[in-house]
Design an enzyme around this catalytic site. Sequence first.
Site, PDB file in Angstrom:
ATOM      1  N   CYS A 164      24.992  35.426  37.807  1.00 35.10           N
ATOM      2  CA  CYS A 164      25.476  34.531  38.876  1.00 35.10           C
ATOM      3  C   CYS A 164      26.292  33.373  38.311  1.00 35.10           C
ATOM      4  CB  CYS A 164      24.304  33.943  39.655  1.00 35.10           C
ATOM      5  SG  CYS A 164      23.146  35.161  40.301  1.00 35.10           S
ATOM      6  N   GLN A 191      30.349  33.357  39.590  1.00 34.73           N
ATOM      7  CA  GLN A 191      30.353  34.768  40.008  1.00 34.73           C
ATOM      8  C   GLN A 191      30.497  34.880  41.530  1.00 34.73           C
ATOM      9  OE1 GLN A 191      30.624  38.608  39.763  1.00 34.73           O
ATOM     10  NE2 GLN A 191      30.019  37.594  37.855  1.00 34.73           N
ATOM     11  N   ASP A 192      29.940  33.925  42.225  1.00 29.40           N
ATOM     12  CA  ASP A 192      29.974  33.961  43.688  1.00 29.40           C
ATOM     13  C   ASP A 192      31.337  33.565  44.249  1.00 29.40           C
ATOM     14  OD1 ASP A 192      27.393  34.794  43.841  1.00 29.40           O
ATOM     15  OD2 ASP A 192      26.536  32.804  44.138  1.00 29.40           O
ATOM     16  N   ASP A 239      39.573  35.650  45.664  1.00 25.53           N
ATOM     17  CA  ASP A 239      38.839  34.426  45.994  1.00 25.53           C
ATOM     18  C   ASP A 239      37.987  34.683  47.237  1.00 25.53           C
ATOM     19  OD1 ASP A 239      37.978  31.843  46.172  1.00 25.53           O
ATOM     20  OD2 ASP A 239      39.928  30.946  46.600  1.00 25.53           O
ATOM     21  N   HIS A 276      22.104  39.204  47.397  1.00 24.22           N
ATOM     22  CA  HIS A 276      23.196  39.789  46.609  1.00 24.22           C
ATOM     23  C   HIS A 276      22.743  41.055  45.885  1.00 24.22           C
ATOM     24  CE1 HIS A 276      25.283  35.592  46.205  1.00 24.22           C
ATOM     25  NE2 HIS A 276      25.208  36.027  47.451  1.00 24.22           N
ATOM     26  N   ASP A 279      51.391  36.462  41.747  1.00 30.05           N
ATOM     27  CA  ASP A 279      51.190  35.500  40.664  1.00 30.05           C
ATOM     28  C   ASP A 279      52.100  34.296  40.897  1.00 30.05           C
ATOM     29  OD1 ASP A 279      53.640  36.651  40.057  1.00 30.05           O
ATOM     30  OD2 ASP A 279      53.248  36.839  37.919  1.00 30.05           O
ATOM     31  N   PHE A 329      30.505  36.616  46.003  1.00 27.87           N
ATOM     32  CA  PHE A 329      30.850  37.844  45.285  1.00 27.87           C
ATOM     33  C   PHE A 329      29.821  38.295  44.248  1.00 27.87           C
ATOM     34  CE2 PHE A 329      35.661  37.793  46.405  1.00 27.87           C
ATOM     35  CZ  PHE A 329      35.331  38.193  47.686  1.00 27.87           C
ATOM     36  N   LEU A 385      29.187  41.642  45.455  1.00 26.17           N
ATOM     37  CA  LEU A 385      30.296  42.593  45.323  1.00 26.17           C
ATOM     38  C   LEU A 385      30.305  43.126  43.895  1.00 26.17           C
ATOM     39  CD1 LEU A 385      32.980  43.889  46.299  1.00 26.17           C
ATOM     40  CD2 LEU A 385      34.125  41.743  45.699  1.00 26.17           C
TER      41      LEU A 385
END
Length: 661
Positions: free
Chosen positions: A643, A349-350, A369, A469, A155, A406, A409
């Site tokens: 998405c 989301q990606d 990321d 995806h 962080d 992602f 994912l």
Amino acid sequence: MAQQRRVQLSTLHPTSTVCVLGTELSLDICGSAPKDAVAFHVQGTPGVKLYVVHETQSVKLPSSVCRWPLAGGAEVLLAMDTLSKDVGDEKVRISYFGEAGGVPVGRSMLYLTCVEVSLDTDASRSGAVSRTLLDKTTWTWGPDGHGAILLVNCDRDDPKAELPDNRDTAVRSYADLKDMSQMVLRTRGPRTIFTGHRLILHVDYSDADKVGVFYGGNSATLEEYKHVLGGSKLAYTVKPSRHQEESVFYVEGLAFPDVGFSGLVAFHVTLLESPEKGLLETPIFTDTVVFRVAPWIMTPNTLAPLEVFVCSVDENEDFVAAVGAMAEKAKCPLTVCPLPENRQDRWIQDEVEFGYVQAPHKTFPVVFDSPRDRELRDFPVKRILGPDFGYVARQAPEGTSSLDSFGNLEVSPPVTVQGKDYPLGRILIGSSFPRFGGRRMAKAVKDFLIAQQVQAPVELFSDWLFVGHVDEFLSFVPASDRKGFRLLLASPSACYQLLKEKQEEGFGEAVMFEGLVDVPKPTINKILANEGLQKFNNYVQSCISWNRDILKRALGLSEQDIIDIPQLFCGDVATGAEAFFPDMVNMLVLGKHLGIPKPFGPLVGGQCCLEERVRALLEPLGLTCTFIDDFFSYHVLSGEVHCGTNVRRKPFAFKWWHMVP
């Protein structure tokens, strides 16, 4: 078994040494014996426990045997369980005898100082450092496991700092210290003994780039905390205070488990003695502790939402408002990424996946990321990284594909598969499997996910899709019965079955996409008569069925755990499949509230028959369905509600170290 050290003796002069509490000294009886000696007698002061090992028998002294033969590999062991008050305040005398007995032919004197040197961590995982009888050199999984845990300090507790805390060698705040794990060095005994000996805290060369250690001495002020171990610093000389018996070190993780790094890190403290000036110091005692770096953990749809993210771009105001209304229903704050920060990139989301890290003393969220790095690439660092919000990234030097975003994912809820528990669920990623030569997720991302160990990834077949995806054909929703969830799968078969039902009921002329401007409006009859569309959807169904079988095996599911959501796809085998109407499984799940892409299906009795069917499937589970219009703002751009949104969720109540991978 106690740590043991061999001590050389002499009949020419007394020997002095240190005995560390909890260890044994093995006295070299034979090595110091005069050449004509055949037996020995040993006695010590009350603070010394003595044992003679003779012909594999260990005899505690004093015993009825007065003299012991030197033959047969005789050995004297000693231990001390009380700290010395002064240097050399306990002693052992060994007398050697010849064949005639009588007067000793030689004597060895050993002066002993008992000290405590102990390196301790939170090996019991209680949240506080304590002494333990557990094996500090090992780390074990499970509810009865032991071993300390380290957080990657990723962080940024100081908002003015440019880098995450694991990329610098400074302590900038007390909040920064709280992210670290304590390691306590205890030194007790006569303080003068430590002026003639050196204490070295050290880390293995292979681990040095994975950790940082800070030490503030006796001070509580931030300025006094110095970086003493990690990176190029492999050893640090500790100078025990005359007034304090404990030295507290703060340890931070710098890297997550990954290829070539299991996550285990060992630290050692070694006591060195220098017998004479000009001679090299020799180690006389080492204590070792082991930490495991906490893994990055994903959160499934079944966990409670804490924060919803969406991007504000040109002409998606209604979508943002609809997501905001859903978030309000779920009593969940909404964070809108504004246009200057997203630069017209709506696919949040990606870009990122939200997860967390956890140790007994601290838990905080960490954003992962993706290597996608489009216009949203600065958002995770500029807006999300901050106090108690970490950041991790992986790059794809070989180049990225759509499968590195992602949306590809996901993670299942907790499952049990053939008796094996996955209490944190299993990660799901899409690949070109079982094709050869198709798109795959970047090796660096996949390797990272596997290395976390606690959510063993499952590879699915998603390369049949244009975007590729897994969130285009599956989702999970909470349920109060069975396994606590249902798997939703997009189903062309279920859609054709529904449309045929409506045709048989006399609604064959009902049209799709009612109310949408400049969009062709095929009737149910026309859709069912389109042989090319049906043939393509048969292919799509076979791809989804392949994944269905993988998911049933990998997640231990039965048919009762799966709900088929009506959905059609269009496209061709060469370019891949896209949703024919808004893809309803690509939904936003906020507790019992579902934000589902509005399908604009045929109206039957004034109701969209697709919406009606989905409500009939999901509302009996206690779920509330809200259909969100994303047609022009997302659907025509090859994405949907899921998405275009993202959710940070509450961590699992289950502690990851209680599982056995």
